[in-house]
Every structure is written in C-alpha cells, then in structure tokens.
Scaffold this motif. Structure first.
Motif, PDB file in Angstrom:
ATOM      1  N   THR A   1       0.881  -1.272   0.226  1.00 29.16           N
ATOM      2  CA  THR A   1       0.041   0.081   0.175  1.00 29.16           C
ATOM      3  C   THR A   1       0.751   1.155  -0.062  1.00 29.16           C
ATOM      4  O   THR A   1       0.118   2.397  -0.129  1.00 29.16           O
ATOM      5  N   ILE A   2       2.228   1.124   0.422  1.00 28.45           N
ATOM      6  CA  ILE A   2       3.043   2.372   0.382  1.00 28.45           C
ATOM      7  C   ILE A   2       4.392   2.169  -0.376  1.00 28.45           C
ATOM      8  O   ILE A   2       4.790   1.233  -0.636  1.00 28.45           O
ATOM      9  N   LYS A   3       4.549   3.124  -1.354  1.00 28.15           N
ATOM     10  CA  LYS A   3       5.799   2.991  -2.031  1.00 28.15           C
ATOM     11  C   LYS A   3       6.286   4.602  -1.990  1.00 28.15           C
ATOM     12  O   LYS A   3       6.079   5.653  -2.185  1.00 28.15           O
ATOM     13  N   GLU A   4       7.755   4.410  -1.627  1.00 33.94           N
ATOM     14  CA  GLU A   4       8.661   5.722  -1.276  1.00 33.94           C
ATOM     15  C   GLU A   4      10.021   5.400  -2.002  1.00 33.94           C
ATOM     16  O   GLU A   4      10.664   4.402  -1.389  1.00 33.94           O
ATOM     17  N   GLY A   5      10.293   6.112  -2.938  1.00 31.23           N
ATOM     18  CA  GLY A   5      11.426   5.807  -3.817  1.00 31.23           C
ATOM     19  C   GLY A   5      11.513   4.467  -4.122  1.00 31.23           C
ATOM     20  O   GLY A   5      10.616   4.160  -5.120  1.00 31.23           O
ATOM     21  N   ASP A   6      12.564   3.778  -3.865  1.00 33.00           N
ATOM     22  CA  ASP A   6      12.894   2.489  -4.387  1.00 33.00           C
ATOM     23  C   ASP A   6      11.986   1.367  -3.356  1.00 33.00           C
ATOM     24  O   ASP A   6      12.346   0.189  -3.859  1.00 33.00           O
ATOM     25  N   LEU A   7      11.506   1.679  -2.386  1.00 32.43           N
ATOM     26  CA  LEU A   7      11.003   0.855  -1.533  1.00 32.43           C
ATOM     27  C   LEU A   7       9.420   0.705  -1.474  1.00 32.43           C
ATOM     28  O   LEU A   7       8.792   1.652  -1.800  1.00 32.43           O
ATOM     29  N   THR A   8       8.983  -0.572  -1.153  1.00 34.10           N
ATOM     30  CA  THR A   8       7.540  -0.691  -1.291  1.00 34.10           C
ATOM     31  C   THR A   8       7.407  -1.438   0.429  1.00 34.10           C
ATOM     32  O   THR A   8       8.028  -1.905   0.829  1.00 34.10           O
ATOM     33  N   ALA A   9       6.163  -1.167   1.005  1.00 31.87           N
ATOM     34  CA  ALA A   9       5.837  -1.611   2.168  1.00 31.87           C
ATOM     35  C   ALA A   9       4.241  -1.916   2.243  1.00 31.87           C
ATOM     36  O   ALA A   9       3.778  -1.285   1.731  1.00 31.87           O
ATOM     37  N   GLU A  10       3.687  -2.882   3.410  1.00 34.65           N
ATOM     38  CA  GLU A  10       2.182  -3.134   3.406  1.00 34.65           C
ATOM     39  C   GLU A  10       1.785  -1.847   4.332  1.00 34.65           C
ATOM     40  O   GLU A  10       0.823  -1.448   4.372  1.00 34.65           O
ATOM     41  N   ASN A  11       2.575  -1.249   5.166  1.00 27.52           N
ATOM     42  CA  ASN A  11       2.156  -0.297   5.979  1.00 27.52           C
ATOM     43  C   ASN A  11       3.320   0.737   6.382  1.00 27.52           C
ATOM     44  O   ASN A  11       4.629   0.519   6.092  1.00 27.52           O
ATOM     45  N   GLN A  12       3.193   1.923   7.199  1.00 27.81           N
ATOM     46  CA  GLN A  12       4.155   2.829   7.870  1.00 27.81           C
ATOM     47  C   GLN A  12       4.820   2.230   8.547  1.00 27.81           C
ATOM     48  O   GLN A  12       6.233   2.555   8.386  1.00 27.81           O
ATOM     49  N   GLU A  13       4.717   1.434   9.513  1.00 24.45           N
ATOM     50  CA  GLU A  13       5.587   0.832  10.314  1.00 24.45           C
ATOM     51  C   GLU A  13       6.712  -0.103   9.619  1.00 24.45           C
ATOM     52  O   GLU A  13       8.114   0.046   9.679  1.00 24.45           O
ATOM     53  N   GLU A  14       6.095  -0.983   8.598  1.00 22.71           N
ATOM     54  CA  GLU A  14       7.133  -1.775   7.543  1.00 22.71           C
ATOM     55  C   GLU A  14       7.989  -0.757   6.938  1.00 22.71           C
ATOM     56  O   GLU A  14       9.280  -0.966   6.878  1.00 22.71           O
ATOM     57  N   MET A  15       7.723   0.485   6.351  1.00 22.65           N
ATOM     58  CA  MET A  15       8.211   1.434   5.410  1.00 22.65           C
ATOM     59  C   MET A  15       9.457   1.838   6.566  1.00 22.65           C
ATOM     60  O   MET A  15      10.661   2.217   6.144  1.00 22.65           O
ATOM     61  N   VAL A  16       9.181   2.039   7.699  1.00 22.32           N
ATOM     62  CA  VAL A  16      10.124   2.720   8.572  1.00 22.32           C
ATOM     63  C   VAL A  16      11.233   1.752   8.963  1.00 22.32           C
ATOM     64  O   VAL A  16      12.628   2.287   8.677  1.00 22.32           O
ATOM     65  N   LYS A  17      10.929   0.583   9.032  1.00 23.58           N
ATOM     66  CA  LYS A  17      12.139  -0.506   9.074  1.00 23.58           C
ATOM     67  C   LYS A  17      12.825  -0.545   8.018  1.00 23.58           C
ATOM     68  O   LYS A  17      14.085  -0.844   7.932  1.00 23.58           O
ATOM     69  N   LYS A  18      12.239  -0.787   7.004  1.00 29.22           N
ATOM     70  CA  LYS A  18      12.865  -0.813   5.536  1.00 29.22           C
ATOM     71  C   LYS A  18      13.777   0.329   5.039  1.00 29.22           C
ATOM     72  O   LYS A  18      14.785   0.218   4.750  1.00 29.22           O
ATOM     73  N   THR A  19      13.374   1.547   5.737  1.00 28.65           N
ATOM     74  CA  THR A  19      13.934   2.644   5.243  1.00 28.65           C
ATOM     75  C   THR A  19      15.282   2.771   6.294  1.00 28.65           C
ATOM     76  O   THR A  19      16.390   3.116   5.830  1.00 28.65           O
ATOM     77  N   ARG A  20      15.325   2.319   7.269  1.00 25.25           N
ATOM     78  CA  ARG A  20      16.402   2.130   8.348  1.00 25.25           C
ATOM     79  C   ARG A  20      17.584   1.043   7.797  1.00 25.25           C
ATOM     80  O   ARG A  20      18.531   1.519   7.628  1.00 25.25           O
ATOM     81  N   LEU A  21      17.140  -0.071   7.426  1.00 20.71           N
ATOM     82  CA  LEU A  21      17.739  -1.094   6.632  1.00 20.71           C
ATOM     83  C   LEU A  21      18.271  -0.628   5.477  1.00 20.71           C
ATOM     84  O   LEU A  21      19.452  -1.092   5.367  1.00 20.71           O
ATOM     85  N   HIS A  22      17.637  -0.144   4.789  1.00 15.07           N
ATOM     86  CA  HIS A  22      18.059   0.535   3.373  1.00 15.07           C
ATOM     87  C   HIS A  22      19.299   1.745   3.627  1.00 15.07           C
ATOM     88  O   HIS A  22      20.324   1.587   2.955  1.00 15.07           O
ATOM     89  N   THR A  23      19.131   2.528   4.530  1.00 16.29           N
ATOM     90  CA  THR A  23      20.105   3.517   4.967  1.00 16.29           C
ATOM     91  C   THR A  23      21.437   2.653   5.399  1.00 16.29           C
ATOM     92  O   THR A  23      22.733   2.906   5.270  1.00 16.29           O
TER      93      THR A  23
END
Length: 180
Positions: free
Chosen positions: A23-45
C-alpha cells in the motif's frame, strides 16, 4: 470447499510473492504499512553504510551486485573472491556502528547523472539511471546514487549486526544483517 481453499491459497501466494497488499511506495521501497516502511528505510540506509565499510575493510574494488530488504533484515551481494573472515566482519560492524553512533545527517541532492559520477557518487547500476538522479550523502562516509528513501540521520538506524556471510555465486559474496 475446494473453491474456498483455492481462494485462500491464492490470497496467501499473492501476498507472499509480491504485488498484492503493498500500500506504500517511497522511492525504491515498497511496504504494506508505515511501520514496515520505517524499518525498511532504516535497513536501506544501513546498506549504504555497509557498502562504505566493505570498501574500507576489503578494498575500493568492492561494489554492490544486488540487495534485498525486508522489514526483518537486509541481504547484500557484492563482488569479492573469498569468504569474508570473522575478523573482517567485526571490523565492518564496528565501522557501521561507529557512524550510526555519530548520528550523521543524511542529505539528498538532485543532479545530472554525469555530475553525480564526477562528484564521486557511486552508482551500482550504471546502465539503468535516468539523466537526472538523486545523490544521498551520509556525511563524508557514503555518497551514492539512489532512489531512496533514507533516514534523516544515522542515529535512527539502530545497532547494526551481520548475521550471515555466504557465497552468492562465483566471485560474489552475500551478507545478511539486522538492526536493533
């Protein structure tokens, strides 16, 4: 009952194998919800810091060969002819965690691709970049062409830990890591 079973199986396969439920796409990442996006963003960095650490510890010839990020872990493939030793893994972790502890600001600039390369930015996928790109810098530690997203400062990443080192293929190694 059989039709019901098929529908449940399809729904599970769609979620497991991608595309559906995102449900969420930010830049190169996709996630099911905002909590997952925050975790993926931390790992991506953290992948940017890990690449910089790999180059410091193993040499400037190291470059990214692929990556995969879930909310639980990152997987990072890179060129290297031999197994990364336990001592080298410790050095990589220490380097990444040192930068994290310094709470370094992450900046983003948009520029022409050639200007990005001329500025010293690394790009993993040379043939796939558009004419204009984003360059993310983590202080003086990392500078890469990337679609993002990234944390605003490294202190948000958490403690970095390499959990596995393995061969991905001939001349290619794979690291798996988590953050706390």
């Amino acid at each position: 009952e059989f039709k019901k079973h098929q529908e449940v199986s399809r729904a599970g396969a769609e979620k497991k194998f991608g595309g559906h439920g995102i449900t969420i796409k930010e830049g190169d990442l996709t996630a099911e919800n905002q909590e997952e996006m925050v975790k993926k963003t931390r790992l991506h960095t953290a992948t940017h810091l890990m690449l910089a650490a790999l180059r410091k510890v193993l040499g400037d010839q190291v470059h990214q060969e692929g990556a995969d990020i879930t909310a639980e872990r990152l997987r990072f493939d890179f060129n290297h002819p031999v197994k990364v030793t336990p001592e080298e893994i410790i050095k990589i972790e220490e380097w990444v965690n040192d930068v994290i502890s310094k709470d370094v600001t992450v900046t983003k600039e948009e520029m022409a691709y050639q200007d990005a390369i001329n500025s010293g930015a690394m790009g993993a996928f040379k043939d796939k970049y558009p004419e204009r790109v984003f360059v993310y810098s983590i202080g003086e530690y990392s500078k890469e062409i990337c679609g993002g997203p990234h944390v605003e400062h490294t202190g948000l990443i958490g403690k970095f830990k390499i959990t596995k080192e393995e061969s991905a293929s001939a001349g290619k190694r794979r690291l798996r890591a988590t953050i706390g």
